[in-house]
Design a protein around this motif. Sequence first.
Motif, PDB file in Angstrom:
ATOM      1  N   ALA A 188       0.845  -1.205   0.000  1.00 33.72           N
ATOM      2  CA  ALA A 188       0.000   0.000   0.000  1.00 33.72           C
ATOM      3  C   ALA A 188       0.874   1.247   0.000  1.00 33.72           C
ATOM      4  O   ALA A 188       1.970   1.262   0.578  1.00 33.72           O
ATOM      5  N   TRP A 189       0.354   2.292  -0.660  1.00 35.67           N
ATOM      6  CA  TRP A 189       1.012   3.587  -0.604  1.00 35.67           C
ATOM      7  C   TRP A 189       0.916   4.148   0.801  1.00 35.67           C
ATOM      8  O   TRP A 189      -0.038   3.868   1.529  1.00 35.67           O
ATOM      9  N   VAL A 190       1.882   4.951   1.183  1.00 42.24           N
ATOM     10  CA  VAL A 190       1.867   5.607   2.484  1.00 42.24           C
ATOM     11  C   VAL A 190       1.655   7.102   2.285  1.00 42.24           C
ATOM     12  O   VAL A 190       1.956   7.654   1.223  1.00 42.24           O
ATOM     13  N   GLU A 191       1.122   7.723   3.309  1.00 44.53           N
ATOM     14  CA  GLU A 191       0.949   9.179   3.284  1.00 44.53           C
ATOM     15  C   GLU A 191       2.330   9.829   3.219  1.00 44.53           C
ATOM     16  O   GLU A 191       3.177   9.595   4.086  1.00 44.53           O
ATOM     17  N   PRO A 192       2.613  10.622   2.202  1.00 43.58           N
ATOM     18  CA  PRO A 192       3.966  11.192   2.091  1.00 43.58           C
ATOM     19  C   PRO A 192       4.254  12.191   3.200  1.00 43.58           C
ATOM     20  O   PRO A 192       3.389  12.973   3.596  1.00 43.58           O
ATOM     21  N   ARG A 193       5.455  12.128   3.710  1.00 41.83           N
ATOM     22  CA  ARG A 193       5.922  13.100   4.704  1.00 41.83           C
ATOM     23  C   ARG A 193       7.002  13.945   4.032  1.00 41.83           C
ATOM     24  O   ARG A 193       8.103  13.476   3.771  1.00 41.83           O
ATOM     25  N   TRP A 194       6.649  15.175   3.729  1.00 38.40           N
ATOM     26  CA  TRP A 194       7.548  16.038   2.969  1.00 38.40           C
ATOM     27  C   TRP A 194       8.577  16.665   3.894  1.00 38.40           C
ATOM     28  O   TRP A 194       8.245  17.182   4.962  1.00 38.40           O
ATOM     29  N   LEU A 195       9.829  16.598   3.468  1.00 39.13           N
ATOM     30  CA  LEU A 195      10.943  17.077   4.285  1.00 39.13           C
ATOM     31  C   LEU A 195      11.712  18.154   3.531  1.00 39.13           C
ATOM     32  O   LEU A 195      11.722  18.186   2.304  1.00 39.13           O
ATOM     33  N   THR A 196      12.374  19.005   4.273  1.00 40.09           N
ATOM     34  CA  THR A 196      13.312  19.962   3.694  1.00 40.09           C
ATOM     35  C   THR A 196      14.576  19.935   4.540  1.00 40.09           C
ATOM     36  O   THR A 196      14.585  19.424   5.663  1.00 40.09           O
ATOM     37  N   GLY A 197      15.630  20.472   4.001  1.00 40.97           N
ATOM     38  CA  GLY A 197      16.891  20.493   4.736  1.00 40.97           C
ATOM     39  C   GLY A 197      17.753  21.640   4.257  1.00 40.97           C
ATOM     40  O   GLY A 197      17.427  22.322   3.278  1.00 40.97           O
ATOM     41  N   PRO A 198      18.885  21.844   4.914  1.00 38.08           N
ATOM     42  CA  PRO A 198      19.795  22.920   4.513  1.00 38.08           C
ATOM     43  C   PRO A 198      20.494  22.592   3.199  1.00 38.08           C
ATOM     44  O   PRO A 198      20.432  21.464   2.698  1.00 38.08           O
ATOM     45  N   GLU A 199      21.193  23.567   2.659  1.00 37.75           N
ATOM     46  CA  GLU A 199      21.890  23.355   1.393  1.00 37.75           C
ATOM     47  C   GLU A 199      22.980  22.295   1.526  1.00 37.75           C
ATOM     48  O   GLU A 199      23.257  21.559   0.581  1.00 37.75           O
ATOM     49  N   ASP A 200      23.600  22.213   2.686  1.00 35.79           N
ATOM     50  CA  ASP A 200      24.601  21.176   2.939  1.00 35.79           C
ATOM     51  C   ASP A 200      23.919  20.051   3.689  1.00 35.79           C
ATOM     52  O   ASP A 200      23.707  20.131   4.900  1.00 35.79           O
ATOM     53  N   ALA A 201      23.570  19.006   2.972  1.00 39.10           N
ATOM     54  CA  ALA A 201      22.877  17.868   3.578  1.00 39.10           C
ATOM     55  C   ALA A 201      23.321  16.593   2.880  1.00 39.10           C
ATOM     56  O   ALA A 201      23.749  16.606   1.723  1.00 39.10           O
ATOM     57  N   LEU A 202      23.219  15.491   3.606  1.00 38.02           N
ATOM     58  CA  LEU A 202      23.632  14.190   3.103  1.00 38.02           C
ATOM     59  C   LEU A 202      22.427  13.262   3.061  1.00 38.02           C
ATOM     60  O   LEU A 202      21.615  13.247   3.993  1.00 38.02           O
ATOM     61  N   LEU A 203      22.329  12.490   1.993  1.00 35.47           N
ATOM     62  CA  LEU A 203      21.275  11.491   1.857  1.00 35.47           C
ATOM     63  C   LEU A 203      21.932  10.120   1.730  1.00 35.47           C
ATOM     64  O   LEU A 203      22.712   9.893   0.796  1.00 35.47           O
ATOM     65  N   VAL A 204      21.615   9.232   2.665  1.00 40.05           N
ATOM     66  CA  VAL A 204      22.143   7.866   2.646  1.00 40.05           C
ATOM     67  C   VAL A 204      21.005   6.938   2.260  1.00 40.05           C
ATOM     68  O   VAL A 204      19.988   6.865   2.959  1.00 40.05           O
ATOM     69  N   VAL A 205      21.181   6.224   1.144  1.00 37.45           N
ATOM     70  CA  VAL A 205      20.154   5.316   0.635  1.00 37.45           C
ATOM     71  C   VAL A 205      20.754   3.919   0.542  1.00 37.45           C
ATOM     72  O   VAL A 205      21.851   3.747   0.014  1.00 37.45           O
ATOM     73  N   ASP A 206      20.035   2.924   1.061  1.00 38.51           N
ATOM     74  CA  ASP A 206      20.475   1.552   0.848  1.00 38.51           C
ATOM     75  C   ASP A 206      19.436   0.805   0.027  1.00 38.51           C
ATOM     76  O   ASP A 206      18.256   1.166   0.026  1.00 38.51           O
ATOM     77  N   GLY A 207      19.882  -0.225  -0.656  1.00 37.89           N
ATOM     78  CA  GLY A 207      18.929  -1.029  -1.408  1.00 37.89           C
ATOM     79  C   GLY A 207      19.599  -1.909  -2.437  1.00 37.89           C
ATOM     80  O   GLY A 207      20.763  -1.725  -2.794  1.00 37.89           O
ATOM     81  N   ARG A 208      18.832  -2.858  -2.901  1.00 35.90           N
ATOM     82  CA  ARG A 208      19.281  -3.720  -3.987  1.00 35.90           C
ATOM     83  C   ARG A 208      19.202  -2.953  -5.311  1.00 35.90           C
ATOM     84  O   ARG A 208      18.304  -2.137  -5.507  1.00 35.90           O
ATOM     85  N   PHE A 209      20.150  -3.210  -6.168  1.00 39.10           N
ATOM     86  CA  PHE A 209      20.178  -2.708  -7.547  1.00 39.10           C
ATOM     87  C   PHE A 209      20.455  -1.207  -7.647  1.00 39.10           C
ATOM     88  O   PHE A 209      20.279  -0.622  -8.713  1.00 39.10           O
ATOM     89  N   LEU A 210      20.895  -0.571  -6.575  1.00 37.81           N
ATOM     90  CA  LEU A 210      21.116   0.882  -6.631  1.00 37.81           C
ATOM     91  C   LEU A 210      22.252   1.270  -7.569  1.00 37.81           C
ATOM     92  O   LEU A 210      22.250   2.378  -8.121  1.00 37.81           O
ATOM     93  N   LEU A 211      23.232   0.379  -7.746  1.00 33.65           N
ATOM     94  CA  LEU A 211      24.373   0.717  -8.582  1.00 33.65           C
ATOM     95  C   LEU A 211      24.239   0.187 -10.008  1.00 33.65           C
ATOM     96  O   LEU A 211      25.213   0.140 -10.752  1.00 33.65           O
ATOM     97  N   ARG A 212      23.012  -0.202 -10.368  1.00 36.61           N
ATOM     98  CA  ARG A 212      22.775  -0.607 -11.754  1.00 36.61           C
ATOM     99  C   ARG A 212      23.033   0.579 -12.668  1.00 36.61           C
ATOM    100  O   ARG A 212      22.984   1.749 -12.243  1.00 36.61           O
ATOM    101  N   ASP A 213      23.279   0.279 -13.941  1.00 35.97           N
ATOM    102  CA  ASP A 213      23.706   1.329 -14.880  1.00 35.97           C
ATOM    103  C   ASP A 213      22.722   2.493 -14.949  1.00 35.97           C
ATOM    104  O   ASP A 213      23.123   3.658 -14.995  1.00 35.97           O
ATOM    105  N   ARG A 214      21.434   2.201 -14.947  1.00 35.49           N
ATOM    106  CA  ARG A 214      20.467   3.272 -15.176  1.00 35.49           C
ATOM    107  C   ARG A 214      20.273   4.187 -13.970  1.00 35.49           C
ATOM    108  O   ARG A 214      19.625   5.226 -14.086  1.00 35.49           O
ATOM    109  N   LEU A 215      20.832   3.801 -12.817  1.00 43.02           N
ATOM    110  CA  LEU A 215      20.775   4.675 -11.643  1.00 43.02           C
ATOM    111  C   LEU A 215      22.142   5.242 -11.274  1.00 43.02           C
ATOM    112  O   LEU A 215      22.250   6.020 -10.330  1.00 43.02           O
TER     113      LEU A 215
END
Length: 198
Positions: free
Chosen positions: A121-148
């Motif tokens: 099921a879809w979840v209610e989106p929680r919209w976030l903002t941050g400063p100009e200097d910010a880091l995003l850490v993402v984990d997951g399968r297939f993240l380093l595939r060519d198209r990403l």
Amino acid sequence: MRLVSTPRVVFLRGLADEILGWVGRGRMTIAIDGPLRSGKSALGDDFAAVLAERDHAVFRARMEDFHRSRAAQAAFGDDTPERYYGYGFDESAFRRSLIEPFRMGGSTAFVTRVFDPARDAWVEPRWLTGPEDALLVVDGRFLLRDRLAALWDVRIAVAGEPTDAADVIAYRAADPRRAADLVVDLSDPERPRLAPSS
């Protein structure tokens, strides 16, 4: 808040020092790829906590939270490992809702989660903002595939061979260990170490 200095935390602090030395100011995206049950999510959580020690604004996301629904996946054919590798994740939503607005910086809002695969099921989106200097850490399968590949400033892969069928297909197509800037060996999770790239 300062973390307890376990061998794992000390290793991740060294990793953070190296990565932060590569980049200047602005927003940075960090991908952690690895096969099913490789420890990549826990690594992402702990690495984000270490980065936050340095007073960086750090955001955390998982590719699992950008799944396609079972009905949407079914539109691409029978339930097979090939279908899951090709169409299991909603990469359009991932780009549109998270990566693109995050990279824009400023007050542009983004979401780190759009779907609950356990409830299908879809979840209610929680919209976030941050400063100009910010880091995003993402984990997951297939993240380093060519198209990403172009989405990431830093590419980390977890060492180890895939055993799940979809991962085997993914590694044959594009082994994330070859695409990674750094490969982390988690064979002893409490004492991770850098491994040579494949």
